[in-house]
Design a protein around this motif. Structure first.
Motif, PDB file in Angstrom:
ATOM      1  N   ASN A 159     -42.987  -1.306  28.932  1.00  0.00           N
ATOM      2  CA  ASN A 159     -43.599  -0.016  28.578  1.00  0.00           C
ATOM      3  C   ASN A 159     -43.696   0.909  29.791  1.00  0.00           C
ATOM      4  O   ASN A 159     -44.684   1.618  29.988  1.00  0.00           O
ATOM      5  N   LEU A 161     -43.459   3.941  32.322  1.00  0.00           N
ATOM      6  CA  LEU A 161     -43.638   5.384  32.149  1.00  0.00           C
ATOM      7  C   LEU A 161     -43.494   6.054  33.509  1.00  0.00           C
ATOM      8  O   LEU A 161     -44.268   5.778  34.435  1.00  0.00           O
ATOM      9  N   GLY A 170     -40.421   7.847  29.372  1.00  0.00           N
ATOM     10  CA  GLY A 170     -40.296   6.395  29.404  1.00  0.00           C
ATOM     11  C   GLY A 170     -39.132   5.960  30.274  1.00  0.00           C
ATOM     12  O   GLY A 170     -38.081   6.599  30.298  1.00  0.00           O
ATOM     13  N   ARG A 177     -33.883   2.867  30.705  1.00  0.00           N
ATOM     14  CA  ARG A 177     -34.947   2.894  29.700  1.00  0.00           C
ATOM     15  C   ARG A 177     -35.957   1.776  29.919  1.00  0.00           C
ATOM     16  O   ARG A 177     -35.674   0.772  30.576  1.00  0.00           O
ATOM     17  N   ALA A 178     -37.131   1.973  29.342  1.00  0.00           N
ATOM     18  CA  ALA A 178     -38.190   0.967  29.413  1.00  0.00           C
ATOM     19  C   ALA A 178     -37.912  -0.159  28.425  1.00  0.00           C
ATOM     20  O   ALA A 178     -37.090  -0.028  27.504  1.00  0.00           O
ATOM     21  N   THR A 180     -39.524  -2.551  25.510  1.00  0.00           N
ATOM     22  CA  THR A 180     -40.637  -2.515  24.565  1.00  0.00           C
ATOM     23  C   THR A 180     -40.658  -3.774  23.705  1.00  0.00           C
ATOM     24  O   THR A 180     -39.637  -4.434  23.528  1.00  0.00           O
ATOM     25  N   TYR A 344     -46.612   0.642  34.511  1.00  0.00           N
ATOM     26  CA  TYR A 344     -46.002  -0.434  33.737  1.00  0.00           C
ATOM     27  C   TYR A 344     -47.062  -1.480  33.400  1.00  0.00           C
ATOM     28  O   TYR A 344     -48.125  -1.538  34.019  1.00  0.00           O
TER      29      TYR A 344
END
Length: 623
Positions: A159, A161, A170, A177-178, A180, A344
């Motif tokens: 997660n 950011l 994100g 990319r993060a 999830t 995070y």
């Protein structure tokens, strides 16, 4: 695609994941490394350097245990420095400046050369758990991959950011990319989670800098390396770093953006690394300082990209640019990309055993920043230990745990498991109470025999270690047995401006003086002749000098370590009911119940547990 069951699945291919996958596969376990992008294996997400204060000791310990961080660092190094040489040997710490692209390439090549290791590129979005036992992972495409153990090394991606001024999006790293799904599943399984923050400086175009206005920072004239193996060699060519400073003008320009800073306007509420603050944090907390150091670090041999160490920031990009252009040597700077902060998810490490297996889910291991640490070296060492213990667990073999007197790795893991952390944990020499024993020069002597026992490295390497130990022992005995002529020795003592002697004595005694170095001793014929006759290299001579000069300190720490071991032998039964011990303080009952220490020694290191609480425990343990 995955009909068979793996022994170990490693999720994430950063420094922790790479070491975990490598050691598990090298121990003969069928291993799968799952990562969101195979092009970004072992990225140096922040500064292009390995080692440093206490971190250099960790890299050498990883190497002594058969890990690859030292070898990869040596192969990709562009500069080498031994830090703190003006202090005692417990403080000496090796550090390399590295070629970022070569570092990642070398790691990839190392991993691809391991027979038992498979790779798969996709996001791991969930876990397969049955009756609190980990059985595998689920991917974002819905694939289920079964395994006997899983090691999560998600870094800053859970997660994640990213913050730049008032903008946020994100991501687990710039341009990526993060991840999830995993946090939510772990919380559903009863895990406690939290948020942490870290940051990184701008990357700039070195062609736009004026190095003539900066202070050169060259590497050591006589270089060394991290790895004890013969695979790598010390650097013969090096690249300079440079140093410059901020100024009151720079600070004023940065302050203009404070109202748009996510650190100061409440957008970021998580805690960042205390010992690596952002530039805005530094000028806010240390308002009396009119300048701060900026280290200008090249990203590699051939690239013009430069890392601006000391200028970590999440201020708006226009503020970063304007302020950096006011730094001496940066008047015409061009940005590759601005600095940013990233928040995070992490999981407080008190939820783990010393093996890094979670207490509530069998065969699930955490390593790296998911445990609240910061730094490549701290992450890599956890990955190595998690990989070793995952393999030994599925083989029903004894767990592998390093004590606080055996390795900085042991100090790191014990601190995390016993004390927890509410801010990114960074290793320092001051965290180790036995740091004279845990030097960078003797990691091979301390840990290589353990690695051979574990089957990670071949016995041939142990023979070299034993030869080094034997030669050092023999030379120490030679110094204790061999006398000098006091007239001859006084010439040396006078040159070194230290007290002369009136009678003959042993070489050991004069060598123990702090003013007398190995080079000084080489001027004595019997000392130099011994070196030549026994073909002693500089590593052995360094060992001998340290053992002679610090014999008293080393002996004292060994005695203290022996006392610690007595408490380590007093085991506490699993799920012990501390609430029945009315004599314990309320805080001790609460923390002991939560952490469930394995030994009385571990219990004594828990914050809030007093010596009187330990006395109560010892009475109830029959001691």
């Amino acid at each position: 695609m995955f009909e068979k069951e793996y022994d170990v699945i490693v999720v994430g291919a950063g420094h922790a994941g790479s070491e975990a996958a490598a050691v598990a596969a090298n121990m003969g376990a069928k291993t799968l490394l799952v990562t969101m992008n195979l092009q970004n294996i072992a990225q140096m997400s922040c500064n292009p350097a390995m080692g440093g204060i206490a971190k250099g000791q960790i890299v050498r310990e990883i190497d002594a245990l058969g890990g690859y961080s030292g070898i990869v660092s040596d192969k990709s190094a562009i500069q080498f420095k031994m830090l703190n040489k003006s202090k005692g040997p417990a403080m000496w710490s090796p550090r390399t400046q590295n070629d970022r692209m070569r570092f990642a390439e070398e790691w990839r090549l190392q991993l691809e050369s391991i027979e038992n290791l498979d790779f798969y590129q996709e996001m791991c979005s969930g876990l397969i758990v049955d009756d609190n036992k980990l059985l595998g992972v689920r991917t974002s495409l819905g694939l289920e991959i079964r395994s006997k153990a899983v090691i999560l090394t998600n870094g800053t991606f859970l997660n994640g950011l990213i913050h730049i001024g008032e903008k946020q999006f994100g991501g687990g790293r710039a341009g990526e990319r993060a991840s999830t799904g995993i946090t939510e599943e772990l919380i559903a399984l009863g895990f406690e989670s939290g948020r942490m923050k870290t940051g990184t400086p701008p990357r700039v175009d070195g062609r736009s800098l004026d190095y003539s206005k900066m202070i050169p920072q060259p590497g050591d004239v006589i270089t060394s390396k991290f790895s004890y193996s013969s695979i790598t060699t010390p650097l013969s060519l090096q690249r300079d770093c440079h140093m410059t400073y901020t100024s009151p003008e720079v600070h004023n320009l940065l302050r203009e953006g404070f109202d748009r800073s996510p650190m100061f306007n409440g957008r970021i509420q998580s805690i960042g690394p205390r010992y690596c603050p952002s530039i805005e944090d530094k000028i806010d907390r240390f308002a009396d300082k009119d300048r701060h150091q900026i280290f200008v670090e090249p990203e590699g041999w051939n690239t013009c990209e430069v890392y601006v160490n000391g200028f970590s920031t999440s201020l708006p990009e226009d503020v970063q640019f304007k302020a950096l252009r006011s730094v001496t040597g940066f008047e015409n700077v061009k940005f590759f990309r601005p600095g940013y902060a990233i928040e995070y998810d992490y999981f407080p490490p008190t939820q783990l055993k010393h093996t890094l297996e979670t207490k509530s889910v069998d065969n699930l291991y955490f390593a790296g920043q998911i445990n609240g640490t910061t730094g490549y070296e701290e992450a890599a060492s956890q990955g190595l230990m998690a990989g070793i213990n995952a393999v030994r667990k599925i083989r029903e073999e004894e767990e592998f745990i390093l004590g606080r007197d055996e390795a900085y790795i042991g100090v790191l893991i014990d601190d995390l498991i016993t004390k927890g952390t509410e801010e990114p944990y960074r290793m320092f020499t001051s965290r180790a109470e036995y740091r004279t024993l845990l030097r960078q020069d003797n990691a091979d002597l301390r840990l290589t025999p353990r690695a051979v026992e574990l089957g990670i490295i071949p016995e041939a390497r142990l023979k070299r270690v034993e030869e080094k130990q034997e030669k050092a022992n023999h030379m120490v005995e030679f110094l204790k047995d061999t006398s000098y002529d006091f007239k001859e020795i006084n010439e040396l003592l006078e040159r070194k401006k230290t007290a002369t002697v009136k009678q003959n004595d042993k070489l050991y005694k004069v060598f123990s003086r702090p003013q007398i170095t190995t080079e000084d001793m080489k001027t004595l014929p019997q000392f130099q002749n011994y070196i030549e006759e026994h073909d002693l290299d500089e590593d052995i001579l360094e060992q001998v000098e340290i053992r002679v000069k610090y014999a008293g300190y080393i002996e004292k720490e060994k005695n203290n370590a022996d006392k610690l071991h007595r408490l380590e032998n007093v085991k506490i039964p699993p799920n012990y009911n501390y609430k029945n011990l009315a004599s314990l303080s309320y805080e001790a009952r609460e923390k002991l119940t939560k952490i469930q220490p394995v030994t009385v020694s571990q219990a004594s290191r828990i914050s809030g547990v007093t010596p009187s609480d330990i006395s109560v425990l010892l009475v109830h343990m029959g001691r």
